[in-house]
Design an enzyme around this catalytic site. Structure first.
Site, PDB file in Angstrom:
ATOM      1  N   GLY A 472      -9.172  65.600 -38.751  1.00  0.00           N
ATOM      2  CA  GLY A 472      -9.743  66.747 -38.166  1.00  0.00           C
ATOM      3  C   GLY A 472     -11.177  67.123 -38.470  1.00  0.00           C
ATOM      4  CB  THR A 473     -13.258  65.929 -41.490  1.00  0.00           C
ATOM      5  OG1 THR A 473     -12.915  64.487 -41.291  1.00  0.00           O
ATOM      6  CG2 THR A 473     -12.253  66.575 -42.276  1.00  0.00           C
ATOM      7  CG  ASN A 597     -21.974  65.202 -35.810  1.00  0.00           C
ATOM      8  OD1 ASN A 597     -22.710  65.715 -35.218  1.00  0.00           O
ATOM      9  ND2 ASN A 597     -20.868  64.752 -35.246  1.00  0.00           N
ATOM     10  CB  THR A 600     -18.631  67.212 -36.965  1.00  0.00           C
ATOM     11  OG1 THR A 600     -19.381  66.317 -37.566  1.00  0.00           O
ATOM     12  CG2 THR A 600     -17.820  67.069 -35.590  1.00  0.00           C
ATOM     13  CD  GLN A 604     -14.692  69.224 -42.202  1.00  0.00           C
ATOM     14  OE1 GLN A 604     -14.241  69.214 -43.406  1.00  0.00           O
ATOM     15  NE2 GLN A 604     -13.992  69.723 -41.116  1.00  0.00           N
ATOM     16  CE  LYS A 666     -25.378  64.829 -53.704  1.00  0.00           C
ATOM     17  NZ  LYS A 666     -25.976  65.741 -54.384  1.00  0.00           N
ATOM     18  N   GLY A 667     -19.519  64.479 -49.973  1.00  0.00           N
ATOM     19  CA  GLY A 667     -18.508  64.923 -48.977  1.00  0.00           C
ATOM     20  C   GLY A 667     -18.774  66.434 -49.054  1.00  0.00           C
ATOM     21  N   GLY A 669     -15.962  68.416 -47.007  1.00  0.00           N
ATOM     22  CA  GLY A 669     -14.911  68.960 -46.493  1.00  0.00           C
ATOM     23  C   GLY A 669     -14.346  70.198 -47.621  1.00  0.00           C
ATOM     24  CD  GLU A 670     -11.827  68.737 -51.225  1.00  0.00           C
ATOM     25  OE1 GLU A 670     -10.630  69.017 -51.678  1.00  0.00           O
ATOM     26  OE2 GLU A 670     -12.292  67.694 -51.240  1.00  0.00           O
TER      27      GLU A 670
END
Length: 710
Positions: A472-473, A597, A600, A604, A666-667, A669-670
């Site tokens: 879903g990311t 992007n 999106t 997030q 870098k991530g 999502g969290e």
């Protein structure tokens, strides 16, 4: 041999430009098929039967009457289920989660433990038969009482050492001009993605075929192969579309049970969890009790920092919620002590949940920093800036970029922080008290080895294959943009295929490491392919394929503290009569590397921040002491933020480039959830003058604690 199609480099890079999801139309029209929707011929359906006691043993299972019901094919339990192997190293070398080793013994370790699987021709028949199955137990006394002072708590290493210490804590606390000693608690929380957990399994010519909803096909292959003593090459896992994961979609009981049933019946079997079953079988975030002790000089510079956290685990498998770990990155002190401990209780096993450790840990640490700022008479942002470390407080490693001060400066400017009166309980809007708060955020920016294949086709298009997972990311879209730039072509000429273990090993969608790891592998393969095409190599009808493996490159990275950072801001309104807390606006400014992007990515960030609203004000799973089970194990009884709770919320980012980083991603999502609950809690204090150290900040707790009269 055909000639190479001319490729003109795109004038505008795709990475950094907003793009709608490449699979968006399929999802909104229903064309995208999820794990429980993929058709199979001769499909049977399994329904799990869960224990109704919290501890004991199975004395008898009355299967005979159930086997006579219409459509019932089999009942699997500990007496007839295939045996599994549990002596192996699981993901990242850890012990396997024995929660998956179902139907291996007659013991019941918690309420909701799988005791049988009923398989029938239809889902309706399987459910009816499962509800009719009678199981007799020898019940034993159970213990689900979780406290921070539990005598059996012990330190447990997870993905970090349980204990880290330097300096003389007592001496530095005694020498401090200002000291704080406070306890913070967070409740049991559940991730429960919108798409329930589902798996369909069949044997095809000696090969195990699995279609399920997971966060990494490579992960599922490894676990199933080890459990059932199979050659990993004989296990094929597909998971094209996933409706949310948040850490819960690894290898669970329903997948293992489906493999068992398909093996026994030699036909495809599908097992789908109900929403209520997910509260027992999909994992959750453990409650925590955290003690924070801070000592500072008169200028607010830390001399002592202690952060100790206790979480719970099951008697089946050890899992630690490493809440004290966030302090090892954020702030330094002459004496720096952190520890993560667990208590084993008769409850289901917790698991990874979005920002494991950092989410609850940041609530305690950032609320404590706010309290210290109040005692010191220093602005909360200024206090944090005065305690910026120049290297890892525990590791001593250099930071590969630490742009937290820039996040605070930009966030303070946009939020209007300079106009804030630091005194609490002064601003009003009718019956509402208003307050603002802030908190810092960080999350590890790692990468794990992955492989990818990129194929050049004679028509000038390219296909990327990688065993990534889009939970879903927007990972599928992000990888399309990364590949397009690496190949110097427009995104329309790139097709990305993911979610298939046959594409080779790749990192899971977890730990905010997915996109960074996958993009590295895709870029490496695309670069080599572009070089080959640049040499004028002809493209045969089947195309030219180049495969990459980033194991050596990642292993060669110089040791460093690699993290995303962020500054969270919140404004709340508190009803002086009812105790209701409303978040009016939130702002998050992040330093998260190269944003692939923006469209999106913003989703997030804000999604994590909204999760922080839920964490601060709503989420709380309650267990009944008498039964050991949940009270309200559904999305009616377990409250989360809805549209009416989401305020004016904004997320943005600053430049966070690192020329030494070969990927720059870098991530994200969290990190959006990290610090969000603390910012809201700090704002509630500013509104009311009352500190709330336990989440969620419910209206009854606000009324009980007291608010200034109207």
């Amino acid at each position: 041999m055909t000639t190479v199609t001319t490729r003109t480099p795109t004038s505008t890079p795709s990475v950094g430009t907003a793009h709608t999801r490449v699979e968006g139309r399929d999802k909104v029209t229903g064309a995208a098929r999820y794990a429980g929707e993929v058709p199979f011929a001769d499909l049977a359906h399994g329904w799990l039967v869960l224990s109704t006691v919290a501890r004991g043993r199975i004395r008898e299972i009355d299967t005979a009457p159930v086997l006579e019901l219409p459509g019932v094919l089999a009942v699997l339990d500990h007496r007839n289920a295939p045996r599994v192997e549990t002596d192996y190293a699981g993901l990242m070398g850890s012990k396997p989660d024995l929660t998956c080793a179902v139907f291996q013994h007659d013991r019941v370790p918690h309420m909701g433990w799988p005791v049988a699987l009923v398989v029938a021709e239809t889902s309706e028949q399987a459910r009816e038969a499962a509800e009719a199955l009678v199981v007799h137990y020898e019940q034993e006394p159970h213990d689900i009482d979780f406290t921070g002072e539990h005598p059996d708590a012990y330190p447990l290493d997870g993905h970090m050492p349980a204990v880290a210490e330097k300096g003389d804590l007592d001496a530095e606390l005694a020498a401090s001009a200002v000291a704080l000693d406070a306890e913070y608690t967070t409740p049991e929380e559940h991730h429960n993605p919108m798409e329930p957990h589902a798996a369909t399994v069949r044997w095809d010519g000696g090969r195990l075929e699995v279609v399920d909803s997971n966060q990494g096909a490579t992960w599922v292959v490894g676990e199933l192969a080890s459990l059932f003593s199979l050659d990993p090459a004989s296990v094929h896992v597909r998971s094209e579309h996933v409706g949310g994961g948040f850490g819960s979609k690894g290898v669970r009981a329903h997948q293992v049970a489906a493999v068992m049933a398909a093996t026994v019946l030699q036909r495809p079997v599908r097992v789908v969890l109900t929403r209520r079953q997910m509260f027992s079988l999909a994992g959750y975030r453990s409650p925590t009790v955290q003690r924070v002790r801070l000592g500072a000089d008169a200028d607010g510079r830390l001399r002592a920092l202690e952060h100790r956290s206790v979480s719970l685990t099951s008697t089946v498998h050890e899992f630690v919620e490493p809440s004290a770990g966030v302090a090892r990155v954020m702030y330094d002190a002459d004496a720096h002590h952190t520890a993560n401990r667990v208590v084993r209780l008769d409850v289901p096993t917790p698991t990874w949940m979005r920002a494991p450790g950092e989410a609850p840990g940041s609530f305690a640490l950032e609320a404590a920093l706010d309290e210290l700022a109040e005692q010191c008479g220093i602005d909360p942002i200024e206090l944090r800036l005065r305690n910026e470390p120049d290297k890892g407080p525990v590791s001593g490693l250099p930071f590969a970029g630490r742009n937290l001060p820039a996040c605070f400066r930009e966030g303070a400017r946009r939020f209007g922080w300079a106009d804030r009166d630091p005194r609490p309980g002064l601003r009003r809007d009718g019956r509402w008290l208003l307050g603002t708060g802030t908190a810092a955020a960080s999350f590890h920016a790692g990468a794990m080895p992955s492989t990818a294949a990129v194929t050049a086709h004679p028509d000038g298009t390219f296909t990327v294959r990688i065993a990534a997972a889009d939970i879903g990311t927007g990972a599928r879209t992000a990888l399309t943009l990364v590949a397009a730039d690496a190949l110097h072509v427009p995104p329309e000429r790139v097709r990305v295929r993911i979610g298939d273990s046959d594409f080779g090993p790749a990192m899971i969608a977890g730990g905010s490491m997915g996109t960074r790891s996958w993009a590295w592998a895709v870029t490496a393969a695309a670069d080599e392919l572009r070089d080959r095409l640049g040499l004028g190599t002809g493209i045969p009808p089947e195309g030219i394929t180049v495969r990459s493996d980033t194991t050596a490159a990642i292993g060669a990275l110089a040791p460093a503290e690699r993290h995303s950072f962020g500054a969270q801001f919140a404004e709340v309104a508190v009803d002086v009569t009812t105790g209701e807390v409303r978040v009016r606006r939130m702002l998050g400014i992040f330093a998260a590397g190269r944003i692939v992007n923006p469209l999106t990515a913003r989703g997030q960030f804000t999604g994590g921040m909204i999760w922080g609203i839920s964490m601060a004000l709503h989420e709380e799973a309650i267990r009944d002491r008498a039964s050991g089970g949940h009270v309200g194990a559904d999305l009616a009884g377990y409250h989360v933020a809805t549209h009416a709770d989401v305020p004016d919320i904004e997320a943005d980012w600053i430049d966070d480039s690192d020329p030494r980083d070969p990927v720059g991603i870098k991530g994200i999502g969290e990190i959006g959830v990290v610090g969000a609950a603390a910012a809201i809690a700090n704002a509630v204090w500013h509104a009311t003058g009352v500190r709330h150290r336990s989440l969620p900040i419910r209206p009854d707790r606000v009324v009980q604690a007291g608010v200034p009269s109207a």
